[in-house]
Scaffold this motif. Structure first.
Motif, PDB file in Angstrom:
ATOM      1  N   TYR A  19       5.551   6.681   0.854  1.00  4.18           N
ATOM      2  CA  TYR A  19       6.270   5.442   1.148  1.00  4.18           C
ATOM      3  C   TYR A  19       5.318   4.250   1.045  1.00  4.18           C
ATOM      4  CZ  TYR A  19       3.984   6.374   5.623  1.00  4.18           C
ATOM      5  OH  TYR A  19       3.050   6.654   6.583  1.00  4.18           O
ATOM      6  N   HIS A  20       5.908   3.053   1.009  1.00  2.00           N
ATOM      7  CA  HIS A  20       5.134   1.811   0.919  1.00  2.00           C
ATOM      8  C   HIS A  20       5.063   1.135   2.286  1.00  2.00           C
ATOM      9  CE1 HIS A  20       5.361   2.150  -3.401  1.00  2.00           C
ATOM     10  NE2 HIS A  20       6.675   2.002  -3.408  1.00  2.00           N
ATOM     11  N   ILE A  21       3.961   0.428   2.526  1.00  2.00           N
ATOM     12  CA  ILE A  21       3.858  -0.472   3.674  1.00  2.00           C
ATOM     13  C   ILE A  21       3.294  -1.803   3.164  1.00  2.00           C
ATOM     14  CG2 ILE A  21       3.532   1.377   5.370  1.00  2.00           C
ATOM     15  CD1 ILE A  21       0.534   0.699   5.367  1.00  2.00           C
ATOM     16  N   PRO A  22       3.574  -2.910   3.850  1.00  2.00           N
ATOM     17  CA  PRO A  22       3.032  -4.211   3.405  1.00  2.00           C
ATOM     18  C   PRO A  22       1.511  -4.238   3.547  1.00  2.00           C
ATOM     19  CG  PRO A  22       4.100  -4.420   5.538  1.00  2.00           C
ATOM     20  CD  PRO A  22       4.426  -3.045   5.039  1.00  2.00           C
ATOM     21  N   ILE A  23       0.856  -4.904   2.618  1.00  2.75           N
ATOM     22  CA  ILE A  23      -0.601  -4.921   2.632  1.00  2.75           C
ATOM     23  C   ILE A  23      -1.155  -5.772   3.774  1.00  2.75           C
ATOM     24  CG2 ILE A  23      -0.829  -6.865   1.024  1.00  2.75           C
ATOM     25  CD1 ILE A  23      -3.203  -5.375  -0.227  1.00  2.75           C
ATOM     26  N   LEU A  24      -0.448  -6.848   4.136  1.00  2.00           N
ATOM     27  CA  LEU A  24      -0.883  -7.775   5.177  1.00  2.00           C
ATOM     28  C   LEU A  24      -2.351  -8.146   4.939  1.00  2.00           C
ATOM     29  CD1 LEU A  24       0.967  -6.163   8.223  1.00  2.00           C
ATOM     30  CD2 LEU A  24       1.818  -7.822   6.553  1.00  2.00           C
ATOM     31  N   ASP A  25      -3.211  -8.006   5.962  1.00  2.00           N
ATOM     32  CA  ASP A  25      -4.623  -8.341   5.766  1.00  2.00           C
ATOM     33  C   ASP A  25      -5.498  -7.084   5.812  1.00  2.00           C
ATOM     34  OD1 ASP A  25      -4.283  -7.740   8.400  1.00  2.00           O
ATOM     35  OD2 ASP A  25      -5.233  -9.554   9.187  1.00  2.00           O
ATOM     36  N   GLN A  26      -4.935  -5.948   5.415  1.00  4.52           N
ATOM     37  CA  GLN A  26      -5.649  -4.680   5.526  1.00  4.52           C
ATOM     38  C   GLN A  26      -6.686  -4.465   4.426  1.00  4.52           C
ATOM     39  OE1 GLN A  26      -3.125  -1.233   6.761  1.00  4.52           O
ATOM     40  NE2 GLN A  26      -1.458  -2.695   6.532  1.00  4.52           N
ATOM     41  N   ILE A  27      -6.556  -5.190   3.313  1.00  6.36           N
ATOM     42  CA  ILE A  27      -7.495  -5.028   2.205  1.00  6.36           C
ATOM     43  C   ILE A  27      -8.426  -6.221   2.094  1.00  6.36           C
ATOM     44  CG2 ILE A  27      -7.730  -4.665  -0.273  1.00  6.36           C
ATOM     45  CD1 ILE A  27      -6.546  -2.290   1.194  1.00  6.36           C
ATOM     46  N   ARG A  28      -7.857  -7.414   2.127  1.00  7.55           N
ATOM     47  CA  ARG A  28      -8.650  -8.626   1.991  1.00  7.55           C
ATOM     48  C   ARG A  28      -8.634  -9.415   3.284  1.00  7.55           C
ATOM     49  NH1 ARG A  28      -6.730 -11.952  -3.132  1.00  7.55           N
ATOM     50  NH2 ARG A  28      -8.477 -13.230  -2.433  1.00  7.55           N
ATOM     51  N   SER A  29      -9.813  -9.642   3.856  1.00 10.72           N
ATOM     52  CA  SER A  29      -9.881 -10.420   5.095  1.00 10.72           C
ATOM     53  C   SER A  29      -9.849 -11.918   4.813  1.00 10.72           C
ATOM     54  CB  SER A  29     -11.153 -10.068   5.868  1.00 10.72           C
ATOM     55  OG  SER A  29     -12.302 -10.314   5.076  1.00 10.72           O
ATOM     56  N   LYS A  30     -10.279 -12.312   3.600  1.00 10.80           N
ATOM     57  CA  LYS A  30     -10.284 -13.727   3.227  1.00 10.80           C
ATOM     58  C   LYS A  30      -9.339 -13.941   2.049  1.00 10.80           C
ATOM     59  CE  LYS A  30     -14.932 -14.868   4.858  1.00 10.80           C
ATOM     60  NZ  LYS A  30     -16.264 -15.442   4.487  1.00 10.80           N
ATOM     61  N   PRO A  31      -8.171 -14.504   2.313  1.00 11.65           N
ATOM     62  CA  PRO A  31      -7.205 -14.719   1.237  1.00 11.65           C
ATOM     63  C   PRO A  31      -7.600 -15.891   0.352  1.00 11.65           C
ATOM     64  CG  PRO A  31      -6.396 -15.708   3.242  1.00 11.65           C
ATOM     65  CD  PRO A  31      -7.668 -14.978   3.616  1.00 11.65           C
TER      66      PRO A  31
ATOM     67  N   ILE B 161       0.868  -1.173   0.000  1.00 12.29           N
ATOM     68  CA  ILE B 161       0.000   0.000   0.000  1.00 12.29           C
ATOM     69  C   ILE B 161       0.908   1.227   0.000  1.00 12.29           C
ATOM     70  CG2 ILE B 161      -1.752   1.309   1.279  1.00 12.29           C
ATOM     71  CD1 ILE B 161      -2.596  -1.325   2.591  1.00 12.29           C
ATOM     72  N   THR B 162       0.575   2.218  -0.815  1.00 10.17           N
ATOM     73  CA  THR B 162       1.350   3.450  -0.848  1.00 10.17           C
ATOM     74  C   THR B 162       0.687   4.491   0.055  1.00 10.17           C
ATOM     75  OG1 THR B 162       2.044   2.991  -3.120  1.00 10.17           O
ATOM     76  CG2 THR B 162       2.328   5.241  -2.327  1.00 10.17           C
ATOM     77  N   CYS B 163       1.471   5.050   0.956  1.00  9.83           N
ATOM     78  CA  CYS B 163       0.957   6.031   1.927  1.00  9.83           C
ATOM     79  C   CYS B 163       1.584   7.393   1.672  1.00  9.83           C
ATOM     80  CB  CYS B 163       1.278   5.585   3.347  1.00  9.83           C
ATOM     81  SG  CYS B 163       0.615   3.972   3.788  1.00  9.83           S
ATOM     82  N   ILE B 164       0.819   8.434   1.949  1.00 16.79           N
ATOM     83  CA  ILE B 164       1.306   9.805   1.820  1.00 16.79           C
ATOM     84  C   ILE B 164       1.162  10.487   3.170  1.00 16.79           C
ATOM     85  CG2 ILE B 164       1.017  12.029   0.663  1.00 16.79           C
ATOM     86  CD1 ILE B 164      -0.184  10.534  -1.698  1.00 16.79           C
TER      87      ILE B 164
ATOM     88  N   LEU C  49      10.403  -0.947  -2.012  1.00 16.35           N
ATOM     89  CA  LEU C  49       9.292  -1.868  -2.254  1.00 16.35           C
ATOM     90  C   LEU C  49       9.729  -3.308  -1.985  1.00 16.35           C
ATOM     91  CD1 LEU C  49       6.310  -2.022  -3.359  1.00 16.35           C
ATOM     92  CD2 LEU C  49       7.352  -2.723  -5.528  1.00 16.35           C
ATOM     93  N   GLU C  50      10.978  -3.652  -2.302  1.00 10.61           N
ATOM     94  CA  GLU C  50      11.455  -5.022  -2.105  1.00 10.61           C
ATOM     95  C   GLU C  50      11.412  -5.412  -0.621  1.00 10.61           C
ATOM     96  OE1 GLU C  50      14.972  -2.405  -1.508  1.00 10.61           O
ATOM     97  OE2 GLU C  50      13.296  -2.465  -2.922  1.00 10.61           O
ATOM     98  N   ARG C  51      11.692  -4.483   0.259  1.00  5.79           N
ATOM     99  CA  ARG C  51      11.647  -4.761   1.700  1.00  5.79           C
ATOM    100  C   ARG C  51      10.209  -4.997   2.164  1.00  5.79           C
ATOM    101  NH1 ARG C  51      16.423  -1.315   4.637  1.00  5.79           N
ATOM    102  NH2 ARG C  51      17.923  -1.443   2.912  1.00  5.79           N
ATOM    103  N   VAL C  52       9.334  -4.125   1.710  1.00  3.48           N
ATOM    104  CA  VAL C  52       7.915  -4.246   2.056  1.00  3.48           C
ATOM    105  C   VAL C  52       7.348  -5.560   1.528  1.00  3.48           C
ATOM    106  CG1 VAL C  52       5.648  -3.254   1.550  1.00  3.48           C
ATOM    107  CG2 VAL C  52       7.534  -1.759   2.231  1.00  3.48           C
ATOM    108  N   TYR C  53       7.742  -5.946   0.322  1.00  2.00           N
ATOM    109  CA  TYR C  53       7.245  -7.196  -0.265  1.00  2.00           C
ATOM    110  C   TYR C  53       7.688  -8.413   0.552  1.00  2.00           C
ATOM    111  CZ  TYR C  53       4.663  -6.261  -4.536  1.00  2.00           C
ATOM    112  OH  TYR C  53       3.662  -5.935  -5.421  1.00  2.00           O
TER     113      TYR C  53
END
Length: 240
Positions: free
Chosen positions: A100-112, A91-94, A192-196
């Protein structure tokens, strides 16, 4: 020189190795979240030990015959028609003047989506279609496992190579086509590589902890209490 003899490693020892690797992964996750983002390299190395098979190495997963287990994917499928850069594990944050980027984790999709190991590795998780105005557009595509192996094998995870995969190098050094607008023009967004790798560790940890709880954790505790290990001496051993 005569060839050195080798002996088989007992399954119980392999299980111990896997538990140790899961702990390494979880320790790297904690330290990354505490601010040491260089742990992305150690994450890549650990994931390689657990999941990677090659002509000369055997993953712990395959040695324990766990290749049929599934892993969760929180990535939205990349739309091939999209002419913009797609990076569904971040996810890109301002914030103020900072982007900057942060990992998406489960912030968008609750059911993978549950995926077989091979499909999880091969899923396309980064695509930059390049500039269509160029005679030869600089298309850039990487899978989840591309990120893991390039970091582990070339960028300091387990080995520092004198040359980097050019796709990965473009992400590290140029932002891979991801930019922020500033008063003076555009500026690449890095790391981005670190966040990924942090997000990939999140997905892997879910599957690995589930494996532990359903197998070793459900066995009778070795202390003789007749309780399941995860409710007795192994309680809290692996926190998801």
């Amino acid at each position: 020189m005569s060839k050195k003899r080798r002996v088989a490693v007992p399954v119980s020892d392999l299980e111990t190795h896997l538990i140790e690797q899961i702990r390494f992964l979880q320790k790297s996750i904690r330290e990354y979240d505490a601010g040491d983002t260089t742990e992305f390299r150690r994450i890549a190395s650990t994931l390689r030990v657990i999941f990677h098979n090659s002509r000369t190495s055997h993953s712990l997963f395959s040695q324990l015959k766990l290749d049929n287990l599934t892993l969760p994917s929180y990535a939205e499928k990349i739309d091939e028609r999209n002419l913009l850069c797609s990076f569904p594990l971040a996810i890109t944050c301002i914030s103020g003047n900072s982007t900057y980027h942060i990992p998406i984790l489960d912030q968008i999709r609750s059911k993978p989506t549950q995926m077989a190991l091979g499909d999880w590795k091969a899923e396309l998780v980064y695509k930059d279609p390049g500039d269509p105005r160029l005679a030869t557009p600089t298309k850039l595509e990487l899978t989840r496992w591309d990120f893991v192996l390039i970091v582990a094998n070339q960028d300091g995870g387990s080995h520092v190579d004198p040359e980097l995969d050019d796709r990965y190098a473009r992400i590290v050094r140029e932002g891979g086509g991801l930019v922020q607008l500033t008063e003076s023009g555009t500026k690449p967004i890095f790391q981005l590589e670190r966040v990924y790798l942090r997000h990939i560790a999140f997905e892997a940890n879910i599957a690995l902890t589930k494996w532990h709880n359903q197998t070793i954790g459900n066995r009778a505790c070795s202390c003789g209490s007749e309780r399941k290990a995860r409710y007795c001496c192994q309680k809290g051993t692996l926190a998801n």
